[in-house]
Design a protein around this motif. Sequence first.
Motif, PDB file in Angstrom:
ATOM      1  N   LYS A 174      -1.706   9.620 -15.796  1.00 28.08           N
ATOM      2  CA  LYS A 174      -0.703   8.533 -16.322  1.00 28.08           C
ATOM      3  C   LYS A 174      -1.318   6.895 -16.236  1.00 28.08           C
ATOM      4  N   THR A 175      -2.827   6.968 -15.991  1.00 25.41           N
ATOM      5  CA  THR A 175      -3.222   5.555 -15.981  1.00 25.41           C
ATOM      6  C   THR A 175      -3.164   4.923 -16.989  1.00 25.41           C
ATOM      7  N   GLY A 176      -3.066   5.245 -18.097  1.00 24.51           N
ATOM      8  CA  GLY A 176      -2.960   4.521 -19.422  1.00 24.51           C
ATOM      9  C   GLY A 176      -1.320   4.365 -19.846  1.00 24.51           C
ATOM     10  N   ASN A 177      -0.646   4.875 -19.186  1.00 25.19           N
ATOM     11  CA  ASN A 177       0.918   4.769 -19.638  1.00 25.19           C
ATOM     12  C   ASN A 177       1.551   3.597 -19.224  1.00 25.19           C
ATOM     13  N   LEU A 178       2.521   3.074 -19.677  1.00 26.07           N
ATOM     14  CA  LEU A 178       3.205   1.928 -19.351  1.00 26.07           C
ATOM     15  C   LEU A 178       4.311   2.404 -18.294  1.00 26.07           C
ATOM     16  N   TYR A 179       4.780   1.672 -17.350  1.00 28.79           N
ATOM     17  CA  TYR A 179       6.071   2.043 -16.433  1.00 28.79           C
ATOM     18  C   TYR A 179       5.455   3.211 -15.659  1.00 28.79           C
ATOM     19  N   THR A 180       4.486   3.643 -15.463  1.00 29.45           N
ATOM     20  CA  THR A 180       4.244   4.820 -14.270  1.00 29.45           C
ATOM     21  C   THR A 180       3.781   4.256 -13.138  1.00 29.45           C
ATOM     22  N   SER A 181       3.905   5.133 -12.106  1.00 35.40           N
ATOM     23  CA  SER A 181       3.468   4.701 -10.747  1.00 35.40           C
ATOM     24  C   SER A 181       1.936   4.518 -10.743  1.00 35.40           C
ATOM     25  N   HIS A 182       1.381   5.098 -11.660  1.00 35.38           N
ATOM     26  CA  HIS A 182      -0.376   5.027 -11.737  1.00 35.38           C
ATOM     27  C   HIS A 182      -0.615   3.698 -12.518  1.00 35.38           C
ATOM     28  N   LYS A 183      -0.086   3.377 -13.292  1.00 36.14           N
ATOM     29  CA  LYS A 183      -0.429   2.056 -13.935  1.00 36.14           C
ATOM     30  C   LYS A 183       0.291   0.996 -13.096  1.00 36.14           C
ATOM     31  N   MET A 184       1.297   1.161 -12.462  1.00 33.99           N
ATOM     32  CA  MET A 184       1.662  -0.190 -11.769  1.00 33.99           C
ATOM     33  C   MET A 184       0.911  -0.309 -10.345  1.00 33.99           C
ATOM     34  N   ALA A 185       0.456   1.024  -9.700  1.00 39.54           N
ATOM     35  CA  ALA A 185      -0.533   0.765  -8.817  1.00 39.54           C
ATOM     36  C   ALA A 185      -1.716   0.173  -8.764  1.00 39.54           C
TER      37      ALA A 185
ATOM     38  N   GLU B 192      -2.400  -2.053 -11.338  1.00 33.62           N
ATOM     39  CA  GLU B 192      -2.000  -3.443 -11.534  1.00 33.62           C
ATOM     40  C   GLU B 192      -1.815  -4.160 -10.138  1.00 33.62           C
ATOM     41  N   LYS B 193      -1.186  -3.377  -9.234  1.00 36.31           N
ATOM     42  CA  LYS B 193      -1.108  -4.153  -7.817  1.00 36.31           C
ATOM     43  C   LYS B 193      -2.455  -4.210  -7.061  1.00 36.31           C
ATOM     44  N   ILE B 194      -3.153  -3.416  -7.082  1.00 39.66           N
ATOM     45  CA  ILE B 194      -4.516  -3.166  -6.529  1.00 39.66           C
ATOM     46  C   ILE B 194      -5.377  -4.417  -7.080  1.00 39.66           C
ATOM     47  N   GLN B 195      -5.218  -4.626  -8.548  1.00 35.69           N
ATOM     48  CA  GLN B 195      -5.652  -5.879  -9.105  1.00 35.69           C
ATOM     49  C   GLN B 195      -5.273  -7.218  -8.866  1.00 35.69           C
ATOM     50  N   SER B 196      -4.039  -7.047  -8.483  1.00 35.82           N
ATOM     51  CA  SER B 196      -3.384  -8.590  -7.839  1.00 35.82           C
ATOM     52  C   SER B 196      -3.742  -8.819  -6.585  1.00 35.82           C
ATOM     53  N   LEU B 197      -3.974  -7.758  -5.887  1.00 32.59           N
ATOM     54  CA  LEU B 197      -4.304  -7.840  -4.298  1.00 32.59           C
ATOM     55  C   LEU B 197      -5.667  -8.362  -4.223  1.00 32.59           C
ATOM     56  N   GLY B 198      -6.617  -7.930  -5.250  1.00 32.39           N
ATOM     57  CA  GLY B 198      -7.887  -8.394  -5.116  1.00 32.39           C
ATOM     58  C   GLY B 198      -8.574  -8.109  -4.053  1.00 32.39           C
TER      59      GLY B 198
ATOM     60  N   ASN C 243      -9.486  -2.321   3.064  1.00 28.73           N
ATOM     61  CA  ASN C 243      -8.563  -3.238   2.684  1.00 28.73           C
ATOM     62  C   ASN C 243      -7.066  -2.632   2.530  1.00 28.73           C
ATOM     63  N   VAL C 244      -7.031  -1.829   1.589  1.00 25.66           N
ATOM     64  CA  VAL C 244      -5.753  -0.905   1.118  1.00 25.66           C
ATOM     65  C   VAL C 244      -5.794   0.405   1.265  1.00 25.66           C
ATOM     66  N   LEU C 245      -4.854   0.887   1.927  1.00 25.26           N
ATOM     67  CA  LEU C 245      -4.489   2.455   2.068  1.00 25.26           C
ATOM     68  C   LEU C 245      -3.518   2.795   0.974  1.00 25.26           C
ATOM     69  N   MET C 246      -4.156   3.587   0.068  1.00 22.51           N
ATOM     70  CA  MET C 246      -3.015   3.848  -1.156  1.00 22.51           C
ATOM     71  C   MET C 246      -2.486   5.208  -0.985  1.00 22.51           C
ATOM     72  N   MET C 247      -1.219   5.397  -0.916  1.00 24.64           N
ATOM     73  CA  MET C 247      -0.748   6.686  -0.920  1.00 24.64           C
ATOM     74  C   MET C 247       0.270   6.971  -1.762  1.00 24.64           C
ATOM     75  N   LEU C 248      -0.106   7.481  -3.027  1.00 22.95           N
ATOM     76  CA  LEU C 248       0.709   7.729  -4.300  1.00 22.95           C
ATOM     77  C   LEU C 248       1.275   8.788  -4.114  1.00 22.95           C
ATOM     78  N   ASP C 249       2.570   9.176  -4.008  1.00 23.86           N
ATOM     79  CA  ASP C 249       3.365  10.543  -3.992  1.00 23.86           C
ATOM     80  C   ASP C 249       2.678  11.491  -3.198  1.00 23.86           C
ATOM     81  N   VAL C 250       2.714  10.955  -1.622  1.00 23.09           N
ATOM     82  CA  VAL C 250       2.347  11.726  -0.621  1.00 23.09           C
ATOM     83  C   VAL C 250       3.203  11.935   0.261  1.00 23.09           C
ATOM     84  N   ILE C 251       3.961  10.864   0.858  1.00 21.69           N
ATOM     85  CA  ILE C 251       4.636  11.335   1.827  1.00 21.69           C
ATOM     86  C   ILE C 251       5.945  12.212   1.897  1.00 21.69           C
ATOM     87  N   GLU C 252       6.222  12.505   0.376  1.00 18.74           N
ATOM     88  CA  GLU C 252       7.115  13.389   0.534  1.00 18.74           C
ATOM     89  C   GLU C 252       6.456  14.956   0.574  1.00 18.74           C
TER      90      GLU C 252
END
Length: 513
Positions: free
Chosen positions: A283-294, A296-302, A361-370
């Motif tokens: 879902k990395t190419g779809n708008l408004y998904t956790s993949h896409k937004m994550a 974008e966040k990674i890019q903004s954190l730099g 620098n970043v620990l990414m946990m997408l849909d893991v804790i559940e």
Amino acid sequence: MKPKRKKQSPQQQANSRFSIAPTKKILVFIVAYNAEKHIGKVFDRIPSDLYSDPNVDILVIDDCSKDKTSEVAFAWVKEKGVKNVTVLRNEVNQRYGGNQKLGYLYAIRNHYDFVILLHGDGQYAPELLPLFIETYHKQDADVVLGSRMAQKEGAKQGGMPLYKRLGNYILTTFQNFITNQSLTEYHTGYRGYSIRFLKSVPFQLNTNEFHFDTDILLQAFYVNARISEFSIPTFYGDEVCHVNGFQYAWDVVVSTLQFKFHKMGMFCSLKFRSLDQFHYQDKTGNLYTSHKMAIEKIQSLGQKKILDIGCGPGFVSSKIQSLGFEVTGLDKNSPLPNTIKKFISHDFETGDLPVNVDDYNVLMMLDVIEHLAEPEEFLLHLRNSSETSDFTLLLSTPNVAFIAIRWNLFFGRFNYSSRGILDITHKRLFTKSSLQKLLLDCGYSIESLSPIPVPFEAVIPNSLGRILGWIAKIFASLFPGLFSFQFLVVAKPKPGVLSILRKAKYYVGKKVY
């Protein structure tokens, strides 16, 4: 000049070419209910070769008939002296679908390779049984369907009433549109299944009613079973129809829509649970998904060094790598080939992480804790294992208070599925407030919490999906607790207890940590 060959009927073709592979065991399964007037004629019409073939058996299950169906069947078998026919009678009526379940379990338990469903009322031609067997052998088919609608005039000539022909056509057209298939008929009761297919689907979860035939076909679509159709003649005589047409049509429509919604990840059914070939989508190419937004966040954190905890197939990591970031993937199962350059296999429920979190620098946990039995312990471990407390935690999880879940609860429904918010593998469920409390209690400062709308574009990949996604985004922004499908959190750990203890100024006494 060569004389033209006379066109053979399906029955003649089957009889002329029929042979049974010696290693294949075939079961002809006759479902019968109040069929005492017809069952003997059905036996008579079965090709005689099948009664003497060592690889073929015939099973009749009388579903607690109110007449003498089983007695008539037994008398016929005794009179003819055939050895490969078994007659059973249910003490409690199981309905059409329930009776089929018994026959398929019988076939599985007795190690058959292929089972053919035949009705005991004579509506379907027993003479065509060899054609089913031949189709299975030649095409290695998982599902073989005898279609009454493949030839437009065939059903009419066979006496099928107009309302049934019209209803069959409308339902089949609707189902083909919804399922993206191209069958000529969904509603034939003359069909065969390979045992390997029956073992691969939870058919016992299907309905006991007449739309069982639809349920199992939908399961066949889900596992990409090999399906073969051929035309069969139609015969309507004096048999009694036990089907309520309107109820049947409604049940078929509902079941087909359940299939579609399950494929979309919404309002799912356990009939299709764990049948997904690819549980997670890209879902990395779809708008408004956790993949896409994550991403974008990674890019903004730099920040360049990323630890993807629970990387799954590697879709997100692969995209992040292509943007110039250094990614290490952690998961129990390996990602897809050529996705993550550096991967470490690890079961998060057992033992410490096999990496030093301070290297990232970043620990990414997408849909893991559940998916964790003890997410608190895991988050505390991340925090306490860091000496610097300098990493950023990027975390997403579904919102169990999403409006669709609340609506279902209002009507007393709480149905797990194979993916989505109520994925059957989820061990913990979170709302916005309980997620915030979890992070705060575990010693994390929340820098941002972003609502993620329903990912319509991921399931409707066109302009309609984008429009619905945009609308869902507005509602999620205004009422995140109600309309957010997921939440994406950026958090920073406070210094861990063990880290503080290790750095405490030592004056005197025994230093233990």
